[in-house]
Design an enzyme around this catalytic site. Structure first.
Site, PDB file in Angstrom:
ATOM      1  N   ASN A  31      45.009  32.443  36.529  1.00  0.00           N
ATOM      2  CA  ASN A  31      46.159  32.025  35.719  1.00  0.00           C
ATOM      3  C   ASN A  31      46.238  30.518  35.447  1.00  0.00           C
ATOM      4  O   ASN A  31      46.879  30.113  34.492  1.00  0.00           O
ATOM      5  CB  ASN A  31      47.472  32.566  36.303  1.00  0.00           C
ATOM      6  CG  ASN A  31      47.851  31.902  37.598  1.00  0.00           C
ATOM      7  OD1 ASN A  31      46.992  31.517  38.388  1.00  0.00           O
ATOM      8  ND2 ASN A  31      49.136  31.769  37.829  1.00  0.00           N
ATOM      9  N   GLU A  85      47.533  30.261  49.061  1.00  0.00           N
ATOM     10  CA  GLU A  85      48.721  30.140  48.212  1.00  0.00           C
ATOM     11  C   GLU A  85      48.828  31.415  47.390  1.00  0.00           C
ATOM     12  O   GLU A  85      47.902  31.746  46.645  1.00  0.00           O
ATOM     13  CB  GLU A  85      48.599  28.918  47.296  1.00  0.00           C
ATOM     14  CG  GLU A  85      48.935  27.606  47.980  1.00  0.00           C
ATOM     15  CD  GLU A  85      50.337  27.557  48.562  1.00  0.00           C
ATOM     16  OE1 GLU A  85      51.244  28.230  48.016  1.00  0.00           O
ATOM     17  OE2 GLU A  85      50.524  26.871  49.581  1.00  0.00           O
ATOM     18  N   CYS A 115      52.640  31.375  39.018  1.00  0.00           N
ATOM     19  CA  CYS A 115      53.169  31.611  40.368  1.00  0.00           C
ATOM     20  C   CYS A 115      54.571  31.031  40.491  1.00  0.00           C
ATOM     21  O   CYS A 115      55.368  31.507  41.283  1.00  0.00           O
ATOM     22  CB  CYS A 115      52.229  31.039  41.412  1.00  0.00           C
ATOM     23  SG  CYS A 115      51.786  29.354  41.066  1.00  0.00           S
TER      24      CYS A 115
HETATM   25  P1  NAD Z   1      43.573  37.957  43.138  1.00  0.00           P
HETATM   26  O1  NAD Z   1      44.060  37.894  44.545  1.00  0.00           O
HETATM   27  O2  NAD Z   1      43.301  39.275  42.546  1.00  0.00           O
HETATM   28  O3  NAD Z   1      42.194  37.124  42.988  1.00  0.00           O
HETATM   29  C1  NAD Z   1      42.108  35.772  43.377  1.00  0.00           C
HETATM   30  C2  NAD Z   1      40.653  35.453  43.721  1.00  0.00           C
HETATM   31  O4  NAD Z   1      40.283  36.168  44.908  1.00  0.00           O
HETATM   32  C3  NAD Z   1      39.653  35.864  42.637  1.00  0.00           C
HETATM   33  O5  NAD Z   1      38.660  34.881  42.511  1.00  0.00           O
HETATM   34  C4  NAD Z   1      39.068  37.146  43.212  1.00  0.00           C
HETATM   35  O6  NAD Z   1      37.780  37.442  42.744  1.00  0.00           O
HETATM   36  C5  NAD Z   1      39.042  36.825  44.695  1.00  0.00           C
HETATM   37  N1  NAD Z   1      38.956  37.997  45.577  1.00  0.00           N
HETATM   38  C6  NAD Z   1      39.391  39.258  45.323  1.00  0.00           C
HETATM   39  N2  NAD Z   1      39.107  40.069  46.377  1.00  0.00           N
HETATM   40  C7  NAD Z   1      38.485  39.306  47.311  1.00  0.00           C
HETATM   41  C8  NAD Z   1      37.963  39.568  48.611  1.00  0.00           C
HETATM   42  N3  NAD Z   1      38.016  40.776  49.156  1.00  0.00           N
HETATM   43  N4  NAD Z   1      37.396  38.559  49.304  1.00  0.00           N
HETATM   44  C9  NAD Z   1      37.347  37.311  48.768  1.00  0.00           C
HETATM   45  N5  NAD Z   1      37.813  37.005  47.526  1.00  0.00           N
HETATM   46  C10 NAD Z   1      38.391  37.985  46.806  1.00  0.00           C
HETATM   47  O7  NAD Z   1      44.637  37.118  42.267  1.00  0.00           O
HETATM   48  P2  NAD Z   1      44.687  36.920  40.698  1.00  0.00           P
HETATM   49  O8  NAD Z   1      45.115  38.199  40.067  1.00  0.00           O
HETATM   50  O9  NAD Z   1      43.448  36.253  40.240  1.00  0.00           O
HETATM   51  O10 NAD Z   1      45.880  35.830  40.553  1.00  0.00           O
HETATM   52  C11 NAD Z   1      47.233  36.160  40.425  1.00  0.00           C
HETATM   53  C12 NAD Z   1      47.963  35.890  41.723  1.00  0.00           C
HETATM   54  O11 NAD Z   1      47.789  34.519  42.099  1.00  0.00           O
HETATM   55  C13 NAD Z   1      49.469  36.080  41.636  1.00  0.00           C
HETATM   56  O12 NAD Z   1      49.932  36.792  42.756  1.00  0.00           O
HETATM   57  C14 NAD Z   1      50.024  34.642  41.668  1.00  0.00           C
HETATM   58  O13 NAD Z   1      51.327  34.517  42.177  1.00  0.00           O
HETATM   59  C15 NAD Z   1      49.030  33.969  42.540  1.00  0.00           C
HETATM   60  N6  NAD Z   1      49.046  32.519  42.345  1.00  0.00           N
HETATM   61  C16 NAD Z   1      49.606  31.738  43.317  1.00  0.00           C
HETATM   62  C17 NAD Z   1      49.679  30.354  43.168  1.00  0.00           C
HETATM   63  C18 NAD Z   1      50.288  29.483  44.232  1.00  0.00           C
HETATM   64  O14 NAD Z   1      49.988  28.301  44.267  1.00  0.00           O
HETATM   65  N7  NAD Z   1      51.124  30.028  45.109  1.00  0.00           N
HETATM   66  C19 NAD Z   1      49.149  29.764  42.008  1.00  0.00           C
HETATM   67  C20 NAD Z   1      48.586  30.588  41.026  1.00  0.00           C
HETATM   68  C21 NAD Z   1      48.526  31.965  41.204  1.00  0.00           C
END
Ligand code: NAD
Length: 493
Positions: free
Chosen positions: A158, A256, A290
């Protein structure tokens, strides 16, 4: 709507200063979420072995990078900032085509990345510890900050430019080498970011990137014993899994994750200002931030007047392809996100009163993308599903409350704790809110979505674990403190 073209670059991994084709033979195709006829990139689904290659390159580069004076490391980040500035228009177009946000939003994200690079570059000249008096005569006591070694960055889709930047920059300035594993949905943005760092003059192996699936590439980063720390941003589901795995490996870890950010509107608030800010916070980036405003908690006394203004503002929003100049709200990022949002819309219709939107958009401008109408539910029970769970779409819940105390209880009733905001001019309420709201970031008379590069960013409760990102404290995650005691009694006079 823009006409579809097929000019998809084939992306590779970046290992030891070179673009290297994956040996897996498997690829993933990414399409523009506003126009699915357009392929935006083809990227490999890399193997675990390729992650090990990247980690080995990062390990080999570590000693040279650690011994490069920190001000010189910072200077390279400064050059990266200048390169991003030069290419920001082109980068913004890539971002909008790949992720879907509007061009204006992409430019804001890129400006933020430049700010982070500029600020963190300066940390190269401030990477000091503390000097303290010793309990002993002729003794000197102080601390130094030292890099960890190879660190892994796992990032979401995002903020596909800013989040890699806000992890890579502090890691590098502190003297670590990095392996980046970006989201499967945004390989093109990640590749362009890595390319800019390379052009800024990073030695080979200092920054590496492996494209592919979380369960393979991300997991291998976690399993590899040479990786000393993992910085993760993404969903709670994946984050809690990563945190547990990292703990088993005794790896330093920061996660995060999700948010359910409230805006509290009190009876004395400037309702027009509050409504404008909630519209921006709830529907900007299609709610896929987020820090997006997903709940507005409003005192009964002004609820009808506030909701009327809110509706007026939301009705003016133009949904469409983010590359078009007058569009305010782009598409959702992919079919899975669309499905999730539609699932919550169905629940919301049963739980609450639908005021606006509530459906996928159709018609010639929308049929090739994942467009959902900006949606407002009113009279939402504070403990209902749509008021408690992160939806990550253009969906706002209005929760009506009797007074300030109830507003605070409702605002704090979710498991998340990222951002919040209060609209009031009552000084005592403002400070009570600041003291008692359970979020890592809070705003007064301003939207939930803003943040600046030199302030810490992150959440509490289920949103965030580990040390904060951004600001000066970002360095703490990427360094170990060493306490030094020097007894100079016996040194030659
Ligand atoms: P996601 O958790 O699906 O994926 C994030 C990353 O993790 C990707 O690169 C993905 O390939 C990787 N991943 C997935 N499974 C994994 C595993 N088993 N082992 C290691 N890595 C793995 O999240 P998303 O859909 O890409 O992003 C949306 C989410 O991110 C929302 O929940 C949003 O709130 C959160 N977000 C939080 C912040 C913050 O700073 N708090 C900022 C931006 C987005």
């Amino acid at each position: 709507m823009t006409t579809a073209t097929v000019t998809a670059p084939l992306r590779h991994n970046f290992i030891n200063g070179r673009w290297v084709a994956s040996r897996s033979g498997q690829t993933m195709e990414r399409r523009n979420p506003a126009d699915l006829r357009e392929i935006t990139s083809i990227a490999p689904l890399s193997t675990r072995e390729e992650v090990r290659d990247a980690v080995a390159a990062a390990k080999a580069a570590f000693a040279g990078w650690r011994d490069t004076p920190a001000p010189l490391r910072g200077r390279i980040l400064g050059r990266a900032a200048a390169l991003v500035e030069k290419q920001k228009e082109a980068l913004a177009r890539t971002l909008s085509r790949e992720e879907g946000k509007t061009l204006r939003e992409s430019l804001v994200e890129i400006e933020r990345s430049i700010n982070i690079l500029e600020f963190i570059a300066g940390e190269g000249r401030r990477l000091g510890g503390e000097t303290m008096p010793s309990e002993l005569r002729r003794n000197l006591a102080y601390t130094i900050k030292q890099p960890l070694g190879v660190v892994g960055a796992i990032t979401p889709w995002n903020f596909p430019v800013a989040i890699p930047v806000w992890k890579i920059a502090p890691a590098l300035v502190a003297g670590n080498t990095v392996v980046l594993k970006p989201s499967e949905l945004t390989p093109e943005c990640a590749a362009q970011v890595v390319e800019l760092f390379g052009q800024a003059g990073l030695p080979a192996g200092v920054l590496n990137m492996v494209l592919g699936a979380g369960e393979e590439v991300g997991d291998e980063l976690l399993q590899d014993r040479e990786v000393r720390a993992i910085s993760f941003t993404g969903s709670n589901e994946v984050g809690s899994h990563i945190y547990a795995l990292a703990a088993r490996q005794m790896k330093k870890c920061q996660c995060e994750m999700g948010g359910k950010n409230p805006v509290v509107v009190l009876r004395d608030a400037d309702l027009e200002l509050a409504a404008q800010s909630v519209v921006l916070g709830a529907f900007g980036s299609s709610g896929q931030r987020c820090t997006a405003t997903s709940r507005v908690v409003v005192e009964h006394a002004v609820a009808d007047a506030f909701v009327a203004r809110l509706l007026e503002g939301a009705r003016k929003l133009k949904v469409g392809n983010g590359l078009e100049a007058d569009v305010d709200v782009g598409p959702l990022v992919d079919s899975q996100q669309l499905e999730t949002v539609l699932h919550y819309l169905a629940i919301g219709k049963k739980e609450s009163r639908l005021l606006l939107g509530g459906d996928r958009l159709s018609g010639p401008a929308y049929d090739h993308g994942y467009f959902v109408a900006p949606t407002i539910f009113d009279h939402v029970p504070w403990d209902s599903v749509i008021a408690q769970e992160e939806i990550f779409g253009p969906v706002l819940s209005v929760i009506r409350v009797a007074d300030f105390d109830q507003a605070l209880r409702v605002a704090n009733s979710v498991k998340y704790g990222l951002s919040s905001s209060v609209y009031t001019n009552d000084a005592r309420r403002i400070f009570d809110f600041i003291d008692r709201i359970e979020t890592g970031i809070t705003h007064v008379n301003a939207p939930t979505v803003a943040s600046e590069a030199h302030l810490p960013f992150g959440g509490i409760k289920a949103t965030g674990v580990g040390l904060r990102e951004m600001g000066r404290v970002a360095i703490d995650f990427y360094t170990e403190l060493k306490a030094v005691y020097i007894d100079y009694t016996s040194l030659p006079a």
